[in-house]
Write an enzyme that holds these catalytic residues in place. Structure first.
Site, PDB file in Angstrom:
ATOM      1  N   LYS A  61       0.811  -1.225   0.000  1.00 27.99           N
ATOM      2  CA  LYS A  61       0.000   0.000   0.000  1.00 27.99           C
ATOM      3  C   LYS A  61       0.844   1.274   0.000  1.00 27.99           C
ATOM      4  O   LYS A  61       0.520   2.266   0.647  1.00 27.99           O
ATOM      5  CB  LYS A  61      -0.980   0.005   1.176  1.00 27.99           C
ATOM      6  CG  LYS A  61      -1.891  -1.213   1.225  1.00 27.99           C
ATOM      7  CD  LYS A  61      -2.600  -1.464  -0.104  1.00 27.99           C
ATOM      8  CE  LYS A  61      -3.597  -0.374  -0.455  1.00 27.99           C
ATOM      9  NZ  LYS A  61      -4.274  -0.642  -1.758  1.00 27.99           N
ATOM     10  N   HIS A 122       6.722  -7.356  -2.597  1.00 28.57           N
ATOM     11  CA  HIS A 122       6.673  -6.657  -1.303  1.00 28.57           C
ATOM     12  C   HIS A 122       7.772  -7.186  -0.380  1.00 28.57           C
ATOM     13  O   HIS A 122       7.822  -6.793   0.801  1.00 28.57           O
ATOM     14  CB  HIS A 122       5.318  -6.856  -0.626  1.00 28.57           C
ATOM     15  CG  HIS A 122       4.180  -6.142  -1.292  1.00 28.57           C
ATOM     16  ND1 HIS A 122       4.305  -4.894  -1.848  1.00 28.57           N
ATOM     17  CD2 HIS A 122       2.884  -6.529  -1.496  1.00 28.57           C
ATOM     18  CE1 HIS A 122       3.137  -4.527  -2.349  1.00 28.57           C
ATOM     19  NE2 HIS A 122       2.270  -5.495  -2.151  1.00 28.57           N
ATOM     20  N   SER A 152      -3.708   3.161   5.072  1.00 25.34           N
ATOM     21  CA  SER A 152      -4.072   2.465   3.840  1.00 25.34           C
ATOM     22  C   SER A 152      -4.034   0.949   4.027  1.00 25.34           C
ATOM     23  O   SER A 152      -4.912   0.223   3.549  1.00 25.34           O
ATOM     24  CB  SER A 152      -3.130   2.885   2.712  1.00 25.34           C
ATOM     25  OG  SER A 152      -3.544   2.331   1.485  1.00 25.34           O
TER      26      SER A 152
END
Length: 309
Positions: A61, A122, A152
């Site tokens: 995010k 990620h 987020s």
């Protein structure tokens, strides 16, 4: 990619959605990852990219999809229709993601593609397969200020029914501070790539800079990729990758993921895309506590984050 292949990806998610659950986290070298990723990590670690492959790395995010779309458009001279050839998850596979069959893993998608490929991850720096560094791949890292990133991620964890239930906001703030969320500590993540950026030729970008002056940052990415596009094409890419345009783009807004997996009635995948939204969620006490903890964890690095514009 053919239309049949595009449909098969969405169909595979729909077929598997009945077996989707909030998967538990298992530590891999100290980093909490969803169990499917943890079980498959040896294969992920062994992945050997081509030297022409590009890795887009972020903490979850932090502007991942935005950057993926910018890069795809840059590589295709701003051709909007060509960049709708398939969902973003197919055009730019998620390296480590693994889900129940028949959803293809990131590795399966990558193995069907010819280089050069745009690859998303990620993973913190220390878990990125060493082939990326050995083969001197270009890497773009995008970092977002901690408070907005936390907000987020909280909303994403509510609507993403494959990740652990975030629980109430008050507790989630502390989970985030302790790194007890998928992909671990935000602090270690942003620091890991920051200290390696020069040695590894990593283009380190900030979400806030991209919001403040998207054209400038698109041009930075263009130069990093050794491309030279006309001013008109750059202007078109900036427009096509605005939050409003991407929110409407079915190949970028994850509307291709069914409700039993991403329940966008809880929260949109592309929710606000703002800088400073944290002020709507943190109490003064939470903000002060967070700031104190932040100073301790970030005291040895000077990364120029901005929590407002």
């Amino acid at each position: 990619m053919s239309e049949d292949q595009e449909l098969s990806y969405s169909d595979a998610i729909k077929k598997a959605s009945s077996s989707i659950t909030r998967f538990p986290l298992i530590p891999v070298k100290g980093i909490p990852l969803m169990n499917h990723i943890a079980y498959n990590f040896d294969a992920i670690w062994d992945f050997c990219p081509d030297s022409s492959d590009l890795l887009i790395a972020t903490y979850p995010k932090a502007g991942t999809t935005w950057t993926q779309e910018i890069v795809d458009l840059l590589l295709h001279n701003g051709d909007a229709e060509l960049c709708k050839r398939a969902p973003i998850a197919v055009r730019s596979p998620f390296l480590e993601i693994c889900s129940p069959p028949p959803i293809p893993s990131g590795l399966e998608l990558l193995n069907k593609m010819d280089p050069p490929r745009i690859i998303k991850t990620h993973l913190p720096f220390q878990l990125v397969p060493i082939g990326f560094w050995d083969n001197k791949c270009k890497v773009i890292y995008v970092a977002r200020n901690a408070k907005d990133n936390l907000v987020s991620y909280f909303h994403f964890d509510q609507m993403n029914l494959t990740q652990p239930d975030p629980g109430p906001w008050e507790g989630y703030v502390h989970k985030f501070m302790r790194g007890e969320v998928p992909w671990g500590s935000w602090y270690d993540h942003v620091k890991g790539y920051w200290v390696e950026q020069e040695q590894r030729n990593i283009l380190y970008l900030f979400y806030e800079d991209m919001k403040e002056n998207p054209r400038r940052e698109v041009e930075r990415i263009m130069r990093y990729l050794d491309l030279s596009l006309s001013d008109d094409v750059i202007s078109r890419i900036v427009e096509l990758t605005s939050f409003e345009k991407m929110k409407e783009n079915p190949m970028a807004n994850y509307s291709f993921v069914p409700k039993p997996v991403f329940d966008q009635s809880i929260s949109a995948f592309m929710r606000k895309g703002e800088v400073g939204d944290w002020k709507n969620f943190f109490t003064p006490q939470q903000s002060a506590e967070f700031d104190e903890d932040y100073k301790k964890k970030m005291k040895h690095v000077r990364i120029p984050f901005r929590a407002q514009l």
